[in-house]
Design an enzyme around this catalytic site. Sequence first.
Site, PDB file in Angstrom:
ATOM      1  N   GLU A   1      -0.801  -8.662   4.922  1.00  0.00           N
ATOM      2  CA  GLU A   1      -0.584  -8.798   6.364  1.00  0.00           C
ATOM      3  C   GLU A   1      -1.891  -8.797   7.159  1.00  0.00           C
ATOM      4  O   GLU A   1      -1.904  -9.144   8.347  1.00  0.00           O
ATOM      5  CB  GLU A   1       0.350  -7.689   6.874  1.00  0.00           C
ATOM      6  CG  GLU A   1      -0.278  -6.333   7.102  1.00  0.00           C
ATOM      7  CD  GLU A   1      -0.513  -5.525   5.836  1.00  0.00           C
ATOM      8  OE1 GLU A   1      -0.792  -4.311   5.963  1.00  0.00           O
ATOM      9  OE2 GLU A   1      -0.439  -6.078   4.730  1.00  0.00           O
TER      10      GLU A   1
ATOM     11  N   HIS B   1      -3.494  -5.621   1.129  1.00  0.00           N
ATOM     12  CA  HIS B   1      -2.768  -5.874   2.372  1.00  0.00           C
ATOM     13  C   HIS B   1      -2.711  -7.355   2.744  1.00  0.00           C
ATOM     14  O   HIS B   1      -3.586  -7.871   3.447  1.00  0.00           O
ATOM     15  CB  HIS B   1      -3.446  -5.113   3.519  1.00  0.00           C
ATOM     16  CG  HIS B   1      -3.255  -3.645   3.473  1.00  0.00           C
ATOM     17  ND1 HIS B   1      -2.284  -2.988   4.191  1.00  0.00           N
ATOM     18  CD2 HIS B   1      -3.922  -2.692   2.778  1.00  0.00           C
ATOM     19  CE1 HIS B   1      -2.351  -1.689   3.956  1.00  0.00           C
ATOM     20  NE2 HIS B   1      -3.337  -1.483   3.096  1.00  0.00           N
TER      21      HIS B   1
ATOM     22  N   CYS C   1       0.833  -1.199   0.000  1.00  0.00           N
ATOM     23  CA  CYS C   1       0.000   0.000   0.000  1.00  0.00           C
ATOM     24  C   CYS C   1       0.872   1.254   0.000  1.00  0.00           C
ATOM     25  O   CYS C   1       1.532   1.549  -0.989  1.00  0.00           O
ATOM     26  CB  CYS C   1      -0.983  -0.049   1.166  1.00  0.00           C
ATOM     27  SG  CYS C   1      -2.341   1.132   1.018  1.00  0.00           S
TER      28      CYS C   1
END
Length: 225
Positions: free
Chosen positions: A197, A195, A87
């Site tokens: 994560e 994302h 990002c």
Amino acid sequence: MTAKIGVITFPGTLDDVDAQRAVRLAGAEAVSLWHADTDLKGVDAVVVPGGFSYGDYLRSGAISALAPVMQSVIDRARQGMPTLGICNGFQILTEAGLLEGALTRNKGLHFHCVDTHLEVVNNNTAWTTEFEAGDKIYVPAKHGEGRFQASKETIEKLEGEGQVVFRYTDNFNGSLNDIAGVTDETGRIVGLMPHPEHAIETLTGPSTDGLGLFVSAINAITASV
């Protein structure tokens, strides 16, 4: 050996703790790196996480790309250190010249916060070997400036040389060629807007698909030792 993966924190970073957690769940040691330092603490790879570093002033990632830590990251990345920008981290890597293209305001100028399916296009990078080409991974995305843009010549190069890593299946932000993530010529540096994560446990995300990026990096590190 236990791989050491550094995660950078800038003023305005939001997802550094999440990235560190993903690194640990993948089986590596997470090392916190501070934007004002130049010491990378002997890490084997680096994650440049998401957020709004420096408030996105000037352009998203423009100020962070000049931070002391990034000068060290640029040097090591160009020597082959696996580097992932997520990002705002993707924006920083493009501003730093490590990846081609630019991330601009979304189509319609809307901020989007959605879970999205990405197609894995290139599974031969340091961050994608756990996947098969054509796999769909389900991960969150949250950004207002994630529309991938580049010149016609650059797009042709990225497509022709296999440097497109992920594509949107819904292309909610209007990115050219549905591009959600790219790599450099070596396959060691990768950036993507969504994302991974946030997709490492079903308790906290829509899937565990994102964990594969971090496991891939560990495999790349241990393979080079």
